[in-house]
Enzyme design. Structure first.
Site, PDB file in Angstrom:
ATOM      1  N   CYS A 178      26.437   9.046  12.679  1.00  0.00           N
ATOM      2  CA  CYS A 178      27.410   8.336  13.890  1.00  0.00           C
ATOM      3  C   CYS A 178      28.590   8.371  13.209  1.00  0.00           C
ATOM      4  O   CYS A 178      29.519   9.211  12.897  1.00  0.00           O
ATOM      5  CB  CYS A 178      26.747   7.172  14.501  1.00  0.00           C
ATOM      6  SG  CYS A 178      27.461   6.895  15.921  1.00  0.00           S
ATOM      7  N   GLU A 207      17.559   6.359  12.144  1.00  0.00           N
ATOM      8  CA  GLU A 207      17.229   5.280  11.476  1.00  0.00           C
ATOM      9  C   GLU A 207      16.683   3.942  12.537  1.00  0.00           C
ATOM     10  O   GLU A 207      16.195   3.184  12.070  1.00  0.00           O
ATOM     11  CB  GLU A 207      18.172   4.643  10.212  1.00  0.00           C
ATOM     12  CG  GLU A 207      19.354   3.809  10.838  1.00  0.00           C
ATOM     13  CD  GLU A 207      20.506   4.565  11.766  1.00  0.00           C
ATOM     14  OE1 GLU A 207      20.087   5.921  11.841  1.00  0.00           O
ATOM     15  OE2 GLU A 207      21.487   4.410  12.128  1.00  0.00           O
ATOM     16  N   HIS A 246      21.133   8.078  16.048  1.00  0.00           N
ATOM     17  CA  HIS A 246      20.685   7.194  14.723  1.00  0.00           C
ATOM     18  C   HIS A 246      19.080   7.448  14.496  1.00  0.00           C
ATOM     19  O   HIS A 246      18.611   6.486  15.348  1.00  0.00           O
ATOM     20  CB  HIS A 246      20.986   5.678  15.145  1.00  0.00           C
ATOM     21  CG  HIS A 246      22.279   5.278  15.250  1.00  0.00           C
ATOM     22  ND1 HIS A 246      23.055   4.469  14.372  1.00  0.00           N
ATOM     23  CD2 HIS A 246      23.421   5.613  16.297  1.00  0.00           C
ATOM     24  CE1 HIS A 246      24.361   4.370  14.592  1.00  0.00           C
ATOM     25  NE2 HIS A 246      24.673   4.792  15.649  1.00  0.00           N
TER      26      HIS A 246
HETATM   27  N1  GLN Z   1      32.051   4.660  17.692  1.00  0.00           N
HETATM   28  C1  GLN Z   1      31.972   4.334  16.442  1.00  0.00           C
HETATM   29  C2  GLN Z   1      33.104   4.854  15.405  1.00  0.00           C
HETATM   30  O1  GLN Z   1      34.068   5.368  15.775  1.00  0.00           O
HETATM   31  C3  GLN Z   1      30.448   5.048  15.893  1.00  0.00           C
HETATM   32  C4  GLN Z   1      29.403   4.251  16.593  1.00  0.00           C
HETATM   33  C5  GLN Z   1      28.128   4.380  15.645  1.00  0.00           C
HETATM   34  O2  GLN Z   1      28.472   4.472  14.507  1.00  0.00           O
HETATM   35  N2  GLN Z   1      27.139   3.746  16.290  1.00  0.00           N
HETATM   36  O3  GLN Z   1      33.181   4.698  14.303  1.00  0.00           O
END
Ligand code: GLN
Length: 202
Positions: A79, A177, A175
């Site tokens: 992410c 995890e 995610h």
């Molecule tokens: N929207 C977040 C960002 O731009 C990422 C979201 C996440 O890691 N769950 O960093």
């Protein structure tokens, strides 16, 4: 095998718990001194990519980590980690200066742009190299908008690329995890094991 987990912000603890479950040793990276320990791979957790990027720069970690990845150190970014590893990012505020990034993967991440993710959502989808569907939890997730030929797309949801690999670098928009399923982490650990044959421990 010993995995470094970037622990500046975000969901690092969940990665550590998952590695523990797999019986893999890990340590947290909060400052340069931590980073200088021997390691076989690095995990960059989800969270807020702008905050993590700024902290990486402030702590003097940005360049050493980038050099290690360019030198072949296996890295897994989830992410926000995907955003930090992307060479380019769409969706940042045009008014603000670009937040610091590692930028080691030849692809463009679209930030906070994932239709269904404006709320978070959960789905299951196939993942190249892993048998059966993988549970995928998306939280304000990015997706991979463009990728160079060197980047292999491993998973797609709603026509969007949500997992990819470029040699020693693995990223997911979701995610793994946060789900009980350990298979994506095991996939990363396979990359680590293979690279150990080629790279000495950095
Ligand atoms: N929207 C977040 C960002 O731009 C990422 C979201 C996440 O890691 N769950 O960093």
């Amino acid at each position: 095998m010993r995995i470094a987990v970037l622990a500046l912000q975000g969901a690092f603890l969940e990665h550590e718990m998952l590695l523990n479950k797999l019986g893999v040793d890990c340590f947290e990276v909060r400052q340069l001194k931590d980073w200088q320990q021997e390691k076989d791979g690095l995990i960059i957790p989800g969270g807020e990519s702008t905050t993590q990027g700024k902290l990486l720069r402030e702590l003097g970690l940005l360049d050493p980590i980038r050099e290690a990845i360019e030198g072949g150190l296996p890295v897994f970014g989830t992410c926000a980690g995907l955003i930090l590893l992307s060479q380019k990012v769409e969706g940042n505020s045009p008014a603000a200066p670009e937040p610091p990034r590692l930028g080691t993967m030849s692809m463009t991440a679209a930030r906070n742009a994932y239709g269904r993710q404006l709320g978070s959502f959960h789905t299951e989808a196939s993942f190249k190299g892993i048998e059966g569907n993988i549970p995928m939890t998306f939280i304000r997730a990015p997706y991979i908008a463009h990728a160079s030929e060197d980047v292999e797309i491993l998973a797609t949801v709603d026509g969007r690329s949500v997992a990819a690999r470029q040699n020693n670098q693995l990223v997911t928009s979701f995610h793994p995890e946060l789900d009980m399923d350990t298979r994506v982490h095991e996939y990363f650990l396979k990359i680590v094991k293979r690279s150990e044959e080629r790279f000495s421990r950095n």
